[in-house]
Design a protein around this motif. Structure first.
Motif, PDB file in Angstrom:
ATOM      1  N   ARG A 163       0.890  -1.185   0.179  1.00 14.45           N
ATOM      2  CA  ARG A 163      -0.035   0.030   0.037  1.00 14.45           C
ATOM      3  C   ARG A 163       0.802   1.233  -0.083  1.00 14.45           C
ATOM      4  N   LEU A 164       2.036   1.313   0.996  1.00 15.42           N
ATOM      5  CA  LEU A 164       2.915   2.185   0.824  1.00 15.42           C
ATOM      6  C   LEU A 164       3.439   2.689  -0.609  1.00 15.42           C
ATOM      7  N   PHE A 165       3.899   1.546  -1.125  1.00 14.90           N
ATOM      8  CA  PHE A 165       4.509   1.528  -2.417  1.00 14.90           C
ATOM      9  C   PHE A 165       3.483   2.355  -3.527  1.00 14.90           C
ATOM     10  N   ARG A 166       2.247   1.764  -3.596  1.00 14.66           N
ATOM     11  CA  ARG A 166       1.339   2.412  -4.564  1.00 14.66           C
ATOM     12  C   ARG A 166       1.057   3.956  -4.283  1.00 14.66           C
ATOM     13  N   THR A 167       1.070   4.394  -2.773  1.00 10.99           N
ATOM     14  CA  THR A 167       0.947   5.683  -2.582  1.00 10.99           C
ATOM     15  C   THR A 167       2.277   6.410  -3.138  1.00 10.99           C
ATOM     16  N   LEU A 168       3.202   5.883  -2.972  1.00 11.63           N
ATOM     17  CA  LEU A 168       4.472   6.485  -3.459  1.00 11.63           C
ATOM     18  C   LEU A 168       4.374   6.565  -5.027  1.00 11.63           C
ATOM     19  N   GLN A 169       4.293   5.530  -5.696  1.00  8.97           N
ATOM     20  CA  GLN A 169       4.167   5.544  -7.130  1.00  8.97           C
ATOM     21  C   GLN A 169       3.274   6.575  -7.655  1.00  8.97           C
ATOM     22  N   ARG A 170       2.030   6.724  -6.942  1.00  6.80           N
ATOM     23  CA  ARG A 170       1.013   7.620  -7.510  1.00  6.80           C
ATOM     24  C   ARG A 170       1.539   9.156  -7.219  1.00  6.80           C
ATOM     25  N   LEU A 171       2.231   9.192  -6.117  1.00  9.89           N
ATOM     26  CA  LEU A 171       2.621  10.702  -5.798  1.00  9.89           C
ATOM     27  C   LEU A 171       3.921  11.163  -6.839  1.00  9.89           C
ATOM     28  N   ALA A 172       4.721   9.946  -7.157  1.00  7.63           N
ATOM     29  CA  ALA A 172       5.624  10.326  -8.247  1.00  7.63           C
ATOM     30  C   ALA A 172       5.050  10.460  -9.494  1.00  7.63           C
ATOM     31  N   ASP A 173       4.009   9.964  -9.917  1.00  8.17           N
ATOM     32  CA  ASP A 173       3.440  10.221 -11.298  1.00  8.17           C
ATOM     33  C   ASP A 173       2.859  11.666 -11.107  1.00  8.17           C
ATOM     34  N   ARG A 174       2.013  11.822 -10.113  1.00  5.27           N
ATOM     35  CA  ARG A 174       1.186  13.161  -9.879  1.00  5.27           C
ATOM     36  C   ARG A 174       2.351  14.363  -9.972  1.00  5.27           C
ATOM     37  N   HIS A 175       3.459  14.150  -9.445  1.00  4.17           N
ATOM     38  CA  HIS A 175       4.393  15.433  -8.933  1.00  4.17           C
ATOM     39  C   HIS A 175       5.659  15.127  -9.979  1.00  4.17           C
ATOM     40  N   LYS A 176       5.603  14.635 -11.115  1.00  2.96           N
ATOM     41  CA  LYS A 176       6.982  14.151 -11.889  1.00  2.96           C
ATOM     42  C   LYS A 176       7.191  15.485 -12.509  1.00  2.96           C
ATOM     43  N   GLU A 177       6.447  16.518 -12.739  1.00  2.84           N
ATOM     44  CA  GLU A 177       6.756  17.689 -13.302  1.00  2.84           C
ATOM     45  C   GLU A 177       7.426  18.840 -12.294  1.00  2.84           C
ATOM     46  N   ALA A 178       7.146  18.545 -10.799  1.00  2.00           N
ATOM     47  CA  ALA A 178       7.611  19.428 -10.050  1.00  2.00           C
ATOM     48  C   ALA A 178       9.143  19.244  -9.585  1.00  2.00           C
ATOM     49  N   LEU A 179       9.955  20.244  -9.961  1.00  2.00           N
ATOM     50  CA  LEU A 179      11.350  20.099  -9.645  1.00  2.00           C
ATOM     51  C   LEU A 179      11.814  20.559  -8.347  1.00  2.00           C
ATOM     52  N   MET A 180      12.827  19.902  -7.892  1.00  2.00           N
ATOM     53  CA  MET A 180      13.352  20.161  -6.735  1.00  2.00           C
ATOM     54  C   MET A 180      14.861  20.132  -6.746  1.00  2.00           C
ATOM     55  N   PRO A 181      15.439  20.652  -5.667  1.00  2.00           N
ATOM     56  CA  PRO A 181      17.116  20.613  -5.747  1.00  2.00           C
ATOM     57  C   PRO A 181      17.509  18.919  -5.389  1.00  2.00           C
ATOM     58  N   GLY A 182      18.502  18.769  -6.140  1.00  2.00           N
ATOM     59  CA  GLY A 182      19.306  17.202  -5.940  1.00  2.00           C
ATOM     60  C   GLY A 182      20.290  17.885  -5.171  1.00  2.00           C
ATOM     61  N   TYR A 183      20.864  17.092  -4.036  1.00  2.00           N
ATOM     62  CA  TYR A 183      22.135  17.149  -3.156  1.00  2.00           C
ATOM     63  C   TYR A 183      23.086  16.297  -3.486  1.00  2.00           C
ATOM     64  N   THR A 184      24.216  16.669  -3.147  1.00  2.00           N
ATOM     65  CA  THR A 184      25.209  15.698  -2.982  1.00  2.00           C
ATOM     66  C   THR A 184      26.215  16.662  -1.658  1.00  2.00           C
ATOM     67  N   HIS A 185      26.305  15.664  -0.567  1.00  3.14           N
ATOM     68  CA  HIS A 185      27.300  16.238   0.485  1.00  3.14           C
ATOM     69  C   HIS A 185      26.069  17.328   1.159  1.00  3.14           C
ATOM     70  N   LEU A 186      24.891  17.284   0.707  1.00  2.00           N
ATOM     71  CA  LEU A 186      24.065  18.199   1.337  1.00  2.00           C
ATOM     72  C   LEU A 186      24.230  19.571   0.788  1.00  2.00           C
ATOM     73  N   GLN A 187      25.070  19.535  -0.108  1.00  7.87           N
ATOM     74  CA  GLN A 187      25.228  20.784  -1.018  1.00  7.87           C
ATOM     75  C   GLN A 187      24.554  20.757  -2.248  1.00  7.87           C
ATOM     76  N   ILE A 188      24.031  21.659  -2.708  1.00  7.70           N
ATOM     77  CA  ILE A 188      22.939  21.996  -3.911  1.00  7.70           C
ATOM     78  C   ILE A 188      24.131  21.104  -5.096  1.00  7.70           C
ATOM     79  N   ALA A 189      23.260  20.453  -5.817  1.00  7.86           N
ATOM     80  CA  ALA A 189      23.963  19.713  -6.996  1.00  7.86           C
ATOM     81  C   ALA A 189      23.256  19.729  -8.292  1.00  7.86           C
ATOM     82  N   MET A 190      22.472  19.247  -8.439  1.00  4.78           N
ATOM     83  CA  MET A 190      21.688  19.201  -9.794  1.00  4.78           C
ATOM     84  C   MET A 190      19.948  18.841  -9.749  1.00  4.78           C
ATOM     85  N   PRO A 191      19.526  19.366 -10.818  1.00  5.92           N
ATOM     86  CA  PRO A 191      17.943  19.273 -10.763  1.00  5.92           C
ATOM     87  C   PRO A 191      17.531  17.815 -10.336  1.00  5.92           C
TER      88      PRO A 191
END
Ligand code: ARG
Length: 474
Positions: A163-191
């Motif tokens: 059930r948790l998996f389905r919720t996550l997959q649904r959210l991934a699909d719903r928000h696939k256009e919503a960009l957020m920062p990606g981090y490495t070392h907790l420093q801003i890295a790539m989109p």
């Protein structure tokens, strides 16, 4: 004040007499299954039984299923007559119903679930009740109980994870256009994107269930018939009990069957710890992203908690508690390993205490999985996060790649953009063109769905569900 009590089986005649406070003796308990006369010490009883009565309540269903199968087998090898079998089956099923209705108790003076069931049976049908233990020991009885109990718990955990998996997959699909920062070392890295973020945890759960599947395969084998650990001189039909109880196969070697105690628990704990590690990271990210300095997500006020002094607070206590619970779950395989390390082959009472660490942990994991699902169903995701100029550098690789596509060698393009950043002429290219498998523009959610479906199918839970239903059918 004190009475002298004889301890049978004490290591030496000198040690077999101990002083026990009289108040312990006022309430002389009923005889234990293993007692041949009426002497016992309440002190030893209290110490060795400990929390076992409470733990064994969880095994009641399993214990009855095991006895339903064992007694049917006993009848086929002539150790129970048909009319005796009918009485036994009828009453075991009646006791089973009391368990299902929540009315089953283990009486205060009764040592464990195995003794309680046999006692109830004997009260109801007399001498025949005392016959059901032929060819069996509590050692293989508790083993089979644990396997029946644990496979059902695995089934429940897997259901929650799905059930948790389905919720996550649904959210991934719903928000696939919503960009957020990606981090490495907790420093801003790539989109990155919310599609990637949610989808990552979903795919992680597929691997966690692969671990769980391994634990299930080891768990779903029949140890019944190993008796005290060395088999029986009765011609037990172990194939029959294996089939009746819906096990995949049996633990063949009777010594190995007993070695399965502790091993099954440890492997399950490892699988549980895999799920816990995924939840732990999910919890930490949630705490971080909810922090005002990130501000990527929000939850309705009723899912956060306030402060007794700061009126503005909306704290992610649910995720914090989950993080801590999951950390404890990750310590479980280690605890079980330590409890079972250096035990020789054969049964030891040490093993009883595994129930005390494993059973509550299973409940905790199930709650965490459910709570994570509940929280995520209410998550609010902020769009346009990347428009903030503080995230400009996220796009540096995009700019480099654009130059590469126009023919500049990568190392040269990298140097050019590096210089632009240093001298303040860098301007971000806010378009993201990620198209390869598993990237922002191509999450492969359907492929991950297929992987999950395949794992779920391999469990083949139906086999044991049907077998158990048939055993208790009227
Ligand atoms: N409560 C015991 C356990 O969990 C049941 C088996 C008792 N066997 C024994 N030989 N004392 O291990």
């Amino acid at each position: 004040m004190f009475s002298v009590v004889t301890v049978f089986g004490a290591p030496s005649p000198r040690e077999n007499r101990i002083f026990v406070p009289n108040e312990y003796l006022l309430n002389i308990p009923e005889m234990k299954l293993w007692q041949k006369n009426g002497t016992d010490t309440a002190e030893v009883d209290r110490f060795t039984v400990g929390l076992d009565r409470e733990m064994d309540l969880s095994l009641a269903r399993a214990d009855l299923l095991g006895s339903l199968a064992h007694t049917r087998m006993l009848a086929t090898i002539g150790l129970l007559a048909q009319d005796e079998l009918a009485d036994v089956q009828r009453e075991l099923k009646a006791i089973y119903r009391t368990v299902e209705q929540g009315d089953f108790r283990i009486e205060e003076d009764i040592e464990d679930i195995h003794s309680q069931v046999e006692l109830l049976l004997t009260r109801r049908i007399g001498e025949t009740g005392k016959k059901i233990h032929s060819g069996r020991s509590r050692n293989d009885q508790v083993l089979v109980d644990l396997r029946i109990y644990l496979r059902r718990e695995i089934y429940e955990i897997v259901g929650g994870v799905e059930r948790l998996f389905r919720t996550l997959q649904r959210l991934a699909d719903r928000h696939k256009e919503a960009l957020m920062p990606g981090y490495t070392h907790l420093q801003i890295a790539m989109p990155s994107s919310f599609g990637l973020w949610f989808g990552a945890f979903a795919e992680g759960l597929v691997d966690d269930l692969t671990m769980m599947e391994a634990a299930y395969r080891v768990c779903n084998k029949n140890p019944l018939g190993s008796a005290a650990g060395y088999g029986s001189s009765f011609p037990l039909d172990r194939e029959m009990t294996t089939r009746l109880l819906g096990f995949d196969t049996m633990s063949h070697n009777v010594v190995y069957a007993q070695m399965g105690r502790g091993k099954t628990e440890r492997l399950l704990a490892q699988a549980m710890s895999a799920v816990a590690a995924t939840l732990n990271k999910l919890a930490t990210d949630n705490c971080l992203f909810l922090c005002q300095n990130f501000g990527f997500i929000a939850y309705p006020p009723e899912l956060t908690t306030g402060s007794s002094i700061m009126p503005h607070k909306k704290n992610p206590d649910v995720w914090e508690v989950m993080r801590s619970k999951c950390n404890r779950l990750m310590a479980l395989p280690n605890e079980i390993a330590l409890m079972t390390t250096n035990l020789p082959t054969g049964y030891f009472r040490d093993l009883q205490l595994l129930k005390e660490v494993l059973f509550p942990a299973i409940r905790t994991l199930r709650e965490c999985v459910e709570m994570a699902d509940y929280m995520l169903q209410h998550i609010e995701v902020k769009h346009d996060i990347l428009n903030d100029p503080k995230y400009d550098y996220l796009f540096s690789v995009e700019v480099v790649n654009r130059l590469v596509l126009s023919g500049v060698p990568f190392r040269e393009a990298y140097r050019q953009v590096g210089l632009e950043i240093e001298n303040g002429t860098y301007s971000p290219l806010r378009e993201v063109h990620h198209t390869h498998a598993g990237s922002i523009g191509n999450l492969c959610l359907d492929r991950v769905d297929a992987l999950m479906a395949a794992v779920l199918e391999r469990f083949a839970f139906d086999r044991f569900l049907q077998a158990e239903a048939a055993l208790v059918a009227e």
